[in-house]
Design a protein around this motif. Structure first.
Motif, PDB file in Angstrom:
ATOM      1  N   ILE A  65      13.804  -9.608   2.492  1.00  0.00           N
ATOM      2  CA  ILE A  65      12.862 -10.170   1.516  1.00  0.00           C
ATOM      3  C   ILE A  65      11.740 -10.925   2.226  1.00  0.00           C
ATOM      4  CG2 ILE A  65      12.621 -11.917  -0.294  1.00  0.00           C
ATOM      5  CD1 ILE A  65      15.419 -11.079  -1.289  1.00  0.00           C
ATOM      6  N   ARG A  66      12.090 -11.746   3.218  1.00  0.00           N
ATOM      7  CA  ARG A  66      11.066 -12.514   3.947  1.00  0.00           C
ATOM      8  C   ARG A  66      10.086 -11.578   4.665  1.00  0.00           C
ATOM      9  NH1 ARG A  66      11.253 -17.823   4.515  1.00  0.00           N
ATOM     10  NH2 ARG A  66      13.076 -18.950   3.722  1.00  0.00           N
ATOM     11  N   MET A  67      10.622 -10.523   5.276  1.00  0.00           N
ATOM     12  CA  MET A  67       9.752  -9.588   5.994  1.00  0.00           C
ATOM     13  C   MET A  67       8.830  -8.860   5.014  1.00  0.00           C
ATOM     14  SD  MET A  67      12.684  -8.121   8.579  1.00  0.00           S
ATOM     15  CE  MET A  67      11.636  -6.964   9.440  1.00  0.00           C
ATOM     16  N   ALA A  68       9.394  -8.432   3.856  1.00  0.00           N
ATOM     17  CA  ALA A  68       8.583  -7.713   2.864  1.00  0.00           C
ATOM     18  C   ALA A  68       7.499  -8.608   2.281  1.00  0.00           C
ATOM     19  CB  ALA A  68       9.487  -7.179   1.756  1.00  0.00           C
ATOM     20  N   LEU A  69       7.852  -9.859   2.006  1.00  0.00           N
ATOM     21  CA  LEU A  69       6.855 -10.784   1.451  1.00  0.00           C
ATOM     22  C   LEU A  69       5.822 -11.173   2.511  1.00  0.00           C
ATOM     23  CD1 LEU A  69       8.861 -13.089  -0.988  1.00  0.00           C
ATOM     24  CD2 LEU A  69       7.888 -10.813  -1.324  1.00  0.00           C
ATOM     25  N   GLY A  70       6.223 -11.089   3.782  1.00  0.00           N
ATOM     26  CA  GLY A  70       5.243 -11.303   4.853  1.00  0.00           C
ATOM     27  C   GLY A  70       4.176 -10.215   4.834  1.00  0.00           C
ATOM     28  N   PHE A  71       4.636  -8.969   4.586  1.00  0.00           N
ATOM     29  CA  PHE A  71       3.672  -7.860   4.460  1.00  0.00           C
ATOM     30  C   PHE A  71       2.799  -8.038   3.216  1.00  0.00           C
ATOM     31  CE2 PHE A  71       2.921  -3.446   2.800  1.00  0.00           C
ATOM     32  CZ  PHE A  71       1.906  -3.110   3.698  1.00  0.00           C
ATOM     33  N   LEU A  72       3.432  -8.497   2.117  1.00  0.00           N
ATOM     34  CA  LEU A  72       2.668  -8.743   0.892  1.00  0.00           C
ATOM     35  C   LEU A  72       1.603  -9.809   1.133  1.00  0.00           C
ATOM     36  CD1 LEU A  72       2.175  -8.342  -2.129  1.00  0.00           C
ATOM     37  CD2 LEU A  72       4.033  -9.972  -2.585  1.00  0.00           C
ATOM     38  N   ARG A  73       1.963 -10.837   1.877  1.00  0.00           N
ATOM     39  CA  ARG A  73       0.988 -11.885   2.209  1.00  0.00           C
ATOM     40  C   ARG A  73      -0.177 -11.300   3.007  1.00  0.00           C
ATOM     41  NH1 ARG A  73      -1.823 -16.171   0.851  1.00  0.00           N
ATOM     42  NH2 ARG A  73      -2.398 -17.480   2.633  1.00  0.00           N
ATOM     43  N   ARG A  74       0.156 -10.390   3.920  1.00  0.00           N
ATOM     44  CA  ARG A  74      -0.893  -9.758   4.739  1.00  0.00           C
ATOM     45  C   ARG A  74      -1.810  -8.910   3.848  1.00  0.00           C
ATOM     46  NH1 ARG A  74       0.225  -5.816   9.986  1.00  0.00           N
ATOM     47  NH2 ARG A  74      -1.992  -5.459  10.507  1.00  0.00           N
ATOM     48  N   LEU A  75      -1.235  -8.214   2.870  1.00  0.00           N
ATOM     49  CA  LEU A  75      -2.036  -7.419   1.938  1.00  0.00           C
ATOM     50  C   LEU A  75      -3.001  -8.312   1.155  1.00  0.00           C
ATOM     51  CD1 LEU A  75       0.673  -4.977   0.494  1.00  0.00           C
ATOM     52  CD2 LEU A  75      -1.259  -4.349   1.963  1.00  0.00           C
ATOM     53  N   GLU A  76      -2.444  -9.415   0.643  1.00  0.00           N
ATOM     54  CA  GLU A  76      -3.273 -10.314  -0.156  1.00  0.00           C
ATOM     55  C   GLU A  76      -4.378 -10.929   0.691  1.00  0.00           C
ATOM     56  OE1 GLU A  76       0.138 -11.635  -3.422  1.00  0.00           O
ATOM     57  OE2 GLU A  76      -0.575 -13.076  -1.935  1.00  0.00           O
TER      58      GLU A  76
ATOM     59  N   ASP B 190       4.834   2.039   9.150  1.00  0.00           N
ATOM     60  CA  ASP B 190       4.843   0.653   9.605  1.00  0.00           C
ATOM     61  C   ASP B 190       3.701  -0.099   8.923  1.00  0.00           C
ATOM     62  OD1 ASP B 190       6.984   1.229  11.245  1.00  0.00           O
ATOM     63  OD2 ASP B 190       5.714   1.703  12.976  1.00  0.00           O
ATOM     64  N   GLU B 191       3.663  -1.401   9.101  1.00  0.00           N
ATOM     65  CA  GLU B 191       2.678  -2.231   8.391  1.00  0.00           C
ATOM     66  C   GLU B 191       1.252  -1.772   8.654  1.00  0.00           C
ATOM     67  OE1 GLU B 191       2.835  -6.413   8.688  1.00  0.00           O
ATOM     68  OE2 GLU B 191       4.944  -6.588   8.077  1.00  0.00           O
ATOM     69  N   ASN B 192       0.921  -1.577   9.928  1.00  0.00           N
ATOM     70  CA  ASN B 192      -0.460  -1.232  10.265  1.00  0.00           C
ATOM     71  C   ASN B 192      -0.847   0.113   9.657  1.00  0.00           C
ATOM     72  OD1 ASN B 192      -0.768  -3.586  11.712  1.00  0.00           O
ATOM     73  ND2 ASN B 192      -0.150  -2.647  13.658  1.00  0.00           N
ATOM     74  N   ALA B 193       0.080   1.079   9.741  1.00  0.00           N
ATOM     75  CA  ALA B 193      -0.208   2.400   9.185  1.00  0.00           C
ATOM     76  C   ALA B 193      -0.317   2.335   7.669  1.00  0.00           C
ATOM     77  CB  ALA B 193       0.879   3.393   9.601  1.00  0.00           C
ATOM     78  N   ALA B 194       0.477   1.474   7.052  1.00  0.00           N
ATOM     79  CA  ALA B 194       0.417   1.326   5.595  1.00  0.00           C
ATOM     80  C   ALA B 194      -0.932   0.765   5.173  1.00  0.00           C
ATOM     81  CB  ALA B 194       1.552   0.416   5.116  1.00  0.00           C
ATOM     82  N   LEU B 195      -1.456  -0.176   5.931  1.00  0.00           N
ATOM     83  CA  LEU B 195      -2.783  -0.724   5.629  1.00  0.00           C
ATOM     84  C   LEU B 195      -3.866   0.333   5.812  1.00  0.00           C
ATOM     85  CD1 LEU B 195      -2.491  -4.277   7.214  1.00  0.00           C
ATOM     86  CD2 LEU B 195      -2.999  -3.770   4.825  1.00  0.00           C
ATOM     87  N   GLU B 196      -3.692   1.200   6.810  1.00  0.00           N
ATOM     88  CA  GLU B 196      -4.657   2.268   7.030  1.00  0.00           C
ATOM     89  C   GLU B 196      -4.680   3.240   5.849  1.00  0.00           C
ATOM     90  OE1 GLU B 196      -3.927   4.177  10.740  1.00  0.00           O
ATOM     91  OE2 GLU B 196      -4.261   2.360  11.923  1.00  0.00           O
ATOM     92  N   LEU B 197      -3.496   3.450   5.236  1.00  0.00           N
ATOM     93  CA  LEU B 197      -3.442   4.334   4.073  1.00  0.00           C
ATOM     94  C   LEU B 197      -4.318   3.805   2.947  1.00  0.00           C
ATOM     95  CD1 LEU B 197       0.332   5.354   3.752  1.00  0.00           C
ATOM     96  CD2 LEU B 197      -1.592   6.836   4.324  1.00  0.00           C
ATOM     97  N   LEU B 198      -4.311   2.513   2.762  1.00  0.00           N
ATOM     98  CA  LEU B 198      -5.152   1.917   1.721  1.00  0.00           C
ATOM     99  C   LEU B 198      -6.624   2.139   2.025  1.00  0.00           C
ATOM    100  CD1 LEU B 198      -3.240  -1.446   1.090  1.00  0.00           C
ATOM    101  CD2 LEU B 198      -3.312   0.554  -0.406  1.00  0.00           C
ATOM    102  N   GLU B 199      -6.965   2.085   3.313  1.00  0.00           N
ATOM    103  CA  GLU B 199      -8.352   2.298   3.695  1.00  0.00           C
ATOM    104  C   GLU B 199      -8.765   3.761   3.508  1.00  0.00           C
ATOM    105  OE1 GLU B 199      -8.526   0.917   7.676  1.00  0.00           O
ATOM    106  OE2 GLU B 199      -8.137  -1.189   7.155  1.00  0.00           O
ATOM    107  N   LYS B 200      -7.792   4.694   3.634  1.00  0.00           N
ATOM    108  CA  LYS B 200      -8.073   6.122   3.490  1.00  0.00           C
ATOM    109  C   LYS B 200      -7.736   6.622   2.092  1.00  0.00           C
ATOM    110  CE  LYS B 200      -7.053   7.081   8.345  1.00  0.00           C
ATOM    111  NZ  LYS B 200      -6.176   7.847   9.272  1.00  0.00           N
ATOM    112  N   GLU B 201      -7.661   5.723   1.159  1.00  0.00           N
ATOM    113  CA  GLU B 201      -7.204   6.085  -0.181  1.00  0.00           C
ATOM    114  C   GLU B 201      -8.034   7.208  -0.791  1.00  0.00           C
ATOM    115  OE1 GLU B 201      -5.426   3.741  -3.998  1.00  0.00           O
ATOM    116  OE2 GLU B 201      -7.057   2.804  -2.899  1.00  0.00           O
TER     117      GLU B 201
END
Length: 696
Positions: free
Chosen positions: A494-505, A665-676
């Motif tokens: 949960i902490r790791m997932a919410l850390g990613f959510l924080r990074r998204l926000e 991974d986190e970085n690749a997931a963020l890239e997906l948003l950029e390539k939406e």
């Protein structure tokens, strides 16, 4: 001591001179001759001896006897008494009232004390021997145990009179000893005699009427000045009652009170006793019987276990011994078999014998088989542990129905068990340390078919270790749940997932949802909701962007309580989804009661869109039903364009699967948003062309 006495008074002077009382007489009585002159001898005689003394003195004075002697006590000035041997004889003739006589005293206090001690010792010895629950003896050190003395207790112990054993007159004591003990008894006596040690041994005797009794013999050798044994002395005590009690206690300790079967520690003793024979263990694991406690009651379950034990006993013979090792788990120790196929045939016979009962009760289990090593040392406890593990693994897919699986312990099974143990240790390390090097998360995007955007990610836990490599959730989740490590590990996830959510926000994606899979064990913890909100507050994320996913089988645990917790979470803006919907616990009858936001259709139904005619599958019905109940629908495992086309036509809200993206991974997931835009364009193309092949 010598003194001249006139009737009952001591003479100070006489015709014989002034020395009428010698020094020894004074010392014995503790008085000087001047002091003695002022007292009468009856006054200083012990009251208990006075009457006898006066009787003899009167006879002496009357001339009936010429002299007399007796043992008597005199009282000293300090009140103590002294034992004396007194002799009284006539000294000179004269008037009877004034006749002089001679009194001789010998101090016998010491010898009297020794005599009293000896008498007391003899009395105590007599009391002891008369109350001894057995007999005392003195005998020769010979194979017949030739007796010289035996106490009267011999009769009560053996049924033979003491005199019949003295000198082996009618029977030798060796003939009374049960034959199987004679050699060991002789060898043990030889050992202790050589080492001059006390002897102690328990053995059985056969009495005159043919009964067997247990005796405890304790004794020692009697040696001459040269150290040679001249006799043996000791006692034999009747311990039959104690032995009977010990046997009962041993029986209670060794046997299960419900089934009468030998317990686990007896199996361990058997295994450790001899490892030269070919032996095997067959474990019968019926732990699913315990599930009847809730529906039928404890006593019903106990009666069923007893009945099952009775059926299993019918498979026993001289080469098959049955043990109860846990509450509803049994083990056979099998010897004298030739081939492993015989063990398989035996297991099939056990299944057939139990089939009727287990089918009726709709319970099942597993049978595990393990061959015992014939050479080298082994840990019996570890063998039984392995047996239970393999019997647990033998549980068939319908083990909670009436299926019983059979599994042999082999190298592959051992490697799998070793791997699972390593996974347990890894989970323990993860739960206890703050570093997350072995535990990491990947994120799979969830694509909205209406907005043509990625609206969320599912956080998927992964474990990678140097020794095990990649460990899939299918391997470690059930181990984490069994060990209850799912709770501390779950909070780390949960902490790791919410850390990613924080990074998204922080990156400006403040409307993206991150969902975490939650176990029933963790969800039902009394402080789960408060802990989740506390972590969200610490991570400074919006609770509305948090999602939790629950498999529908979770509702088997406690439907009402889980539904209450879900309502509590939703009241705090946290989104809740039912994962793998349609293949687990049937929630269709109560689906309208579920307080959830999303239903995620299991990949099983999505795969049907590949091979079957879409009109013949249930996917459209599930989507329609969910919409009518106000739920958003997510399709899992979407891999082909044709699937996404049909899902769009059926009105499915969102999709998730390799067609959109593999977990990243986190970085690749963020890239997906950029390539939406690429993903949106591709999905539109899929919807238009149907079977277009995906090409990255």
């Amino acid at each position: 001591g010598i003194a001249i006495v006139n009737d009952k008074t001591f003479v100070n002077e006489s015709v014989y001179g002034r020395t009428v009382i010698n020094r020894a007489f004074e010392n014995i009585l503790g008085r000087t001759k001047e002091e003695l002159a002022g007292v009468r001898w009856p006054d200083i005689t012990h009251p208990e001896d006075l009457e006898a003394d006066l009787e003899k003195f009167n006879q002496f004075k009357a001339g009936i006897i010429r002299d007399y002697s007796m043992e008597k006590r005199f009282i000293r000035p300090d009140g103590s008494s002294v034992w004396t041997k007194m002799r009284v004889g006539r000294l000179a003739a004269g008037d009877s009232d004034n006749s002089l006589h001679l009194c001789l005293l010998e101090d016998i206090s010491e010898s009297k004390a020794i005599s009293d001690i000896l008498k007391e010792s003899e009395r105590s010895k007599t009391v002891l021997l008369s109350n001894l629950p057995g007999m005392a003896y003195r005998c020769d050190f010979d194979p017949s145990w030739t007796m010289h003395f035996i106490s009267e207790g011999c009769y009560n112990l053996t049924g033979y009179r003491p005199e019949s054993l003295i000198g082996n007159k009618e029977v030798a004591f060796n003939d009374i000893i049960s034959p199987e003990y004679r050699e060991n008894l002789w060898n043990e006596w030889k050992r202790v005699v050589e080492e001059k040690l006390p002897f102690k041994c328990e053995y059985e005797i056969k009495t005159a009427d043919g009964k067997r009794k247990w005796v405890l013999e304790m004794g020692q050798g009697v040696y001459d000045e040269q150290g040679n044994v001249v006799a043996l002395e000791g006692i034999d005590l009747d311990i039959s009652d104690r032995k009977e009690m010990e046997d009962k206690l041993r029986h209670y300790n060794d046997h299960d009170s419900l089934t009468g079967l030998l317990r686990r520690h007896c199996l361990i003793e058997r295994l450790e006793r001899d490892n030269t024979k070919k032996r095997a263990l067959v474990g019968v694991n019926l732990s699913t019987v315990q599930s009847l406690n809730a529906t039928c009651g404890f006593q019903y379950t106990q009666d069923l276990i007893k009945r099952i034990a009775g059926l299993l006993k019918q498979e026993c013979n001289k080469s098959r011994e049955l043990f109860k090792i846990y509450e509803a788990q049994f083990a056979y120790l099998i010897t004298d078999y030739k081939e492993i196929e015989e063990l398989n045939d035996f297991c099939i016979g056990v299944v057939q014998r139990l089939e009727a009962v287990l089918t009726l009760e709709r319970i099942g289990g597993g049978i595990g088989v393990l061959e015992v090593p014939q050479q080298g040392r082994f840990d019996a406890n570890e063998l039984i542990k392995k047996l239970m593990v393999v019997s647990e693994r033998a549980f068939g897919p319908d083990s909670y129905n009436y299926n019983i699986g059979i599994l042999f312990y082999d190298k592959q099974t051992e490697e799998q068990i070793s791997r699972e143990e390593e996974i347990r240790q890894t989970l323990l390390r993860i739960s206890e340390t703050d570093t997350d090097g072995e535990l990491y998360l990947q994120y799979q995007p969830i694509y909205d078919l209406k907005s043509m955007k990625i609206t969320g990610f599912e956080a998927l836990a992964r474990i990678r270790t140097e020794k095990l490599g990649m460990v899939s959730p299918a391997e470690f989740i059930h181990i984490a749940e069994e060990t209850k490590l799912i709770v501390p590990v779950g909070y780390k996830i949960i902490r790791m997932a919410l850390g990613f959510l924080r990074r998204l926000e922080m990156s400006g994606y403040d409307d993206i949802n991150v969902a975490v899979n939650i176990s029933a064990i963790q969800l039902l913890m009394p402080d789960f909701t408060s802990n989740l909100l506390q972590i969200a507050n610490e991570m400074r994320v919006n609770p509305a962007n948090i999602g939790i996913e629950l498999t529908e089988t979770i509702f088997v645990s406690d439907f009402d309580e889980i539904n209450r917790i879900i309502s509590e979470l939703r009241a705090r803006s946290i989104q809740v989804a039912i994962d793998d919907f349609g293949i687990g616990y049937s929630t269709l009858a109560r689906e309208h009661e579920l307080q959830v936001d999303h239903l995620k259709i299991d990949k099983y139904f999505i795969d049907k869109l590949k091979a079957d005619c879409p009109k013949n599958v249930m996917t459209a019905d599930i989507i329609s039903m969910a919409h009518k109940l106000g739920h958003c629908v997510v399709a899992e495992g979407v891999e082909q364009c044709e699937q996404i086309k049909h899902l769009y036509e059926y009105g499915c809200d969102k999709v998730q699967g390799y067609l959109i993206s593999r977990p990243q991974d986190e970085n690749a997931a963020l890239e997906l948003l950029e390539k939406e835009l690429e993903i949106t364009g591709y999905c539109n193309s899929c919807l238009r062309e149907g079977m277009t092949t995906w090409a990255r």
